[in-house]
Motif scaffolding. Structure first.
Motif, PDB file in Angstrom:
ATOM      1  N   UNK A 202       0.823  -1.204   0.000  1.00 39.43           N
ATOM      2  CA  UNK A 202       0.000   0.000   0.000  1.00 39.43           C
ATOM      3  C   UNK A 202       0.863   1.264   0.000  1.00 39.43           C
ATOM      4  N   UNK A 203       1.867   1.326   0.882  1.00 35.88           N
ATOM      5  CA  UNK A 203       2.680   2.542   0.955  1.00 35.88           C
ATOM      6  C   UNK A 203       3.537   2.712  -0.296  1.00 35.88           C
ATOM      7  N   UNK A 204       3.828   1.617  -0.992  1.00 33.77           N
ATOM      8  CA  UNK A 204       4.599   1.733  -2.233  1.00 33.77           C
ATOM      9  C   UNK A 204       3.767   2.333  -3.360  1.00 33.77           C
ATOM     10  N   UNK A 205       2.423   2.283  -3.223  1.00 33.68           N
ATOM     11  CA  UNK A 205       1.556   2.841  -4.253  1.00 33.68           C
ATOM     12  C   UNK A 205       1.456   4.358  -4.175  1.00 33.68           C
ATOM     13  N   UNK A 206       1.723   4.924  -2.983  1.00 33.18           N
ATOM     14  CA  UNK A 206       1.537   6.357  -2.772  1.00 33.18           C
ATOM     15  C   UNK A 206       2.859   6.968  -2.315  1.00 33.18           C
ATOM     16  N   UNK A 207       3.509   7.762  -3.163  1.00 33.74           N
ATOM     17  CA  UNK A 207       4.827   8.328  -2.824  1.00 33.74           C
ATOM     18  C   UNK A 207       4.819   9.187  -1.570  1.00 33.74           C
ATOM     19  N   UNK A 208       3.722   9.954  -1.330  1.00 31.49           N
ATOM     20  CA  UNK A 208       3.683  10.815  -0.159  1.00 31.49           C
ATOM     21  C   UNK A 208       3.692  10.001   1.127  1.00 31.49           C
ATOM     22  N   UNK A 209       3.013   8.847   1.117  1.00 27.80           N
ATOM     23  CA  UNK A 209       3.014   7.979   2.290  1.00 27.80           C
ATOM     24  C   UNK A 209       4.366   7.277   2.439  1.00 27.80           C
ATOM     25  N   UNK A 210       4.975   6.928   1.332  1.00 27.04           N
ATOM     26  CA  UNK A 210       6.274   6.263   1.382  1.00 27.04           C
ATOM     27  C   UNK A 210       7.321   7.180   2.015  1.00 27.04           C
ATOM     28  N   UNK A 211       7.278   8.480   1.689  1.00 28.54           N
ATOM     29  CA  UNK A 211       8.256   9.419   2.218  1.00 28.54           C
ATOM     30  C   UNK A 211       8.131   9.586   3.728  1.00 28.54           C
ATOM     31  N   UNK A 212       6.909   9.516   4.251  1.00 24.58           N
ATOM     32  CA  UNK A 212       6.717   9.710   5.691  1.00 24.58           C
ATOM     33  C   UNK A 212       6.999   8.452   6.500  1.00 24.58           C
ATOM     34  N   UNK A 213       7.030   7.301   5.850  1.00 21.82           N
ATOM     35  CA  UNK A 213       7.218   6.035   6.567  1.00 21.82           C
ATOM     36  C   UNK A 213       8.658   5.547   6.488  1.00 21.82           C
ATOM     37  N   UNK A 214       9.247   5.603   5.314  1.00 17.76           N
ATOM     38  CA  UNK A 214      10.586   5.057   5.095  1.00 17.76           C
ATOM     39  C   UNK A 214      11.615   6.188   5.154  1.00 17.76           C
TER      40      UNK A 214
END
Length: 482
Positions: A202-214
């Motif tokens: 799921x987080x790999x589908x949305x760049x904005x979420x990926x930036x805040x998690x990884x």
């Protein structure tokens, strides 16, 4: 042969089961995303019926759904209209409370005379004036912000309606501590085991979420909430509620319950550390400060403050240099030469100050940051990162809106602290000082992050506001009665 009343129910159940078999087959043949949508619609309709028929249960259902719906999003691999879902459930619960035949509200709140509600109303009127703000390019952001404000006010009113006795207050916080502990357990599992496959997908589908998690230092956990920042803020506030309860006497809280509370506190502090939310790290001592100041005469409080202080100093200055979580905690208090994010925020704040002075009513709602690029593209504030709830308010609503915001936050704190000194039972006093600590932590956290504007944290703040308002009148009535 006519059916008797006794035979109607079995026939209805059999008919529904007969219809359910082809329905499940049809849902199973669909894509996973659409299957979730259909099942969600069925469950949502049933939930709305429950909220309409039992508003007290509906109140807890609304909070639970808002806290866990992000988990369903990740499982389905698609974003849901979360705001619409919350609005529908809140609306059904509000209607259920209005048309409820139960007359269990023994203590009425003078809604037209209560000072805090009056300030909320004035602030709401000011938001309506923002529709006429000439600095805004469109009114789309204003409509959305006003809708969120109405949602928060409904939550305040429902909280006032829900709390009819101090026992209701205790029941609410049992539920709240349980929810926060479950969130902490899930977050710890994510840290120890790793994100589940559907979460990584799921987080790999949305760049904005990926930036805040990884991050370079590792993965920030988010539990079943929307993002790591929300998790950290809510857990930081909950620790301000749990920690005072550990100082209660054996008569008030038994040793077994204190052990459970201590385990819950440890899990929440661990999950807060794993979330990587530096604002949350600062909020913990700020929330506990209110409790320590109000209970300096209590021996258990002094012992607890000493233990907390020693643990805090050990984290800041102990020989722990390889743990990324501890390193991030230290940067929240003592800074780091390699972390330039805090310096960039200070530079941005000084650069934008002239705009605030020149616009007393602000640039318009939802004109700053990413929201500005979406709802007011081309605005001078669009894309500017506020990185602070107060700064965003000053930019979008001007210093007039900032004054009103600070006023109602101050009054919420006053209500919570005064309730603590009015309460008679020790358990009530500890819960109420915990509410004051949680609200104060949120007020402090607003300086570095939008703690009261995030989805789940807004639920917490305005639920606590409604509880503080109702408790004021409950305690006043009890005092007069004695």
């Amino acid at each position: 042969m006519q059916l008797s009343k006794k035979n109607i129910l079995p026939v209805l159940i059999f008919s529904l089961l007969a219809l359910l078999i082809p329905a499940l087959t049809w849902v199973g043949s669909m894509e996973l995303k659409y299957s979730f949508m259909v099942l969600g619609g069925i469950m949502g309709a049933a939930t709305c019926v429950v909220c309409l028929t039992n508003y007290r249960l509906g109140y807890y259902i609304v909070i639970t759904v808002c806290f866990t719906i992000r988990l369903l999003e990740r499982m389905a691999g698609a974003e849901f209209p979360v705001g619409v879902i919350q609005d529908v459930l809140l609306g059904c619960t509000l209607l259920g409370s209005i048309f409820s035949r139960r007359r269990d509200e023994l203590v009425k709140v003078p809604l037209l005379r209560d000072p805090l509600i009056i300030v909320f109303t004035i602030y709401g009127a000011y938001l309506l004036l923002q529709f006429l703000n000439p600095n805004a390019i469109t009114t789309g952001g204003t409509r959305l912000f006003t809708r969120v404000y109405l949602r928060n006010m409904i939550l305040v009113l429902l909280s006032i309606k829900m709390i009819n006795s101090m026992q209701d207050l205790r029941t609410f916080f049992k539920y709240w501590i349980t929810m926060c502990t479950l969130a902490a357990v899930y977050a710890c599992i994510q840290e120890w085991v790793g994100l589940l496959p559907f979460e990584r997908r799921y987080i790999s589908l949305y760049p904005d979420k990926f930036k805040t998690v990884v991050l370079l230092t590792g993965t920030r956990v988010f539990s079943f909430l929307s993002d790591p920042a929300v998790l950290g803020i809510i857990l930081a506030c909950c620790t301000a509620i749990i920690a005072p309860l550990l100082t209660a006497s054996a008569k008030t809280i038994s040793a077994g319950k204190k052990l459970l509370l201590f385990v819950a506190l440890v899990l929440q502090i661990l999950a807060l550390g794993y979330s990587g939310t530096r604002t949350g790290y600062v909020m913990v001592p700020m929330g506990l400060l209110i409790f320590f100041l109000a209970n300096l005469h209590n021996r258990n409080t002094i012992i607890g403050a000493m233990v907390f202080g020693l643990a805090f100093l050990a984290i800041l200055f102990g020989p722990f240099h390889s743990n990324p979580t501890i390193v991030r905690v230290r940067t929240a208090f003592v800074g780091s030469n390699s972390d330039e994010s805090l310096n960039v925020r200070d530079v941005n704040r000084h650069r934008i100050q002239p705009y605030i002075y020149q616009h007393p009513i602000g640039g318009g709602l939802m004109t700053a940051g990413v929201e500005g690029e979406k709802y007011n593209p081309g605005h001078v504030l669009a894309g500017f990162p506020p990185d602070s709830g107060y700064l965003r308010t000053a930019l979008e609503q001007g210093w007039i809106g900032l004054i009103l915001t600070c006023l109602y936050l101050y009054m919420m704190l006053c209500y919570a602290v005064k309730n603590y000194f009015r309460a008679r039972e020790q358990i009530d006093k500890l819960l109420l000082i915990g509410v004051a600590g949680a609200l104060f932590a949120g007020v402090v956290g607003q300086y570095a992050q939008e703690t009261t504007g995030l989805f789940e944290s807004a639920i917490m703040v305005y639920a606590f506001a409604g509880i503080s308002i109702k408790t004021k009148y409950l305690l006043s009535t009890n005092t007069k009665a004695t």
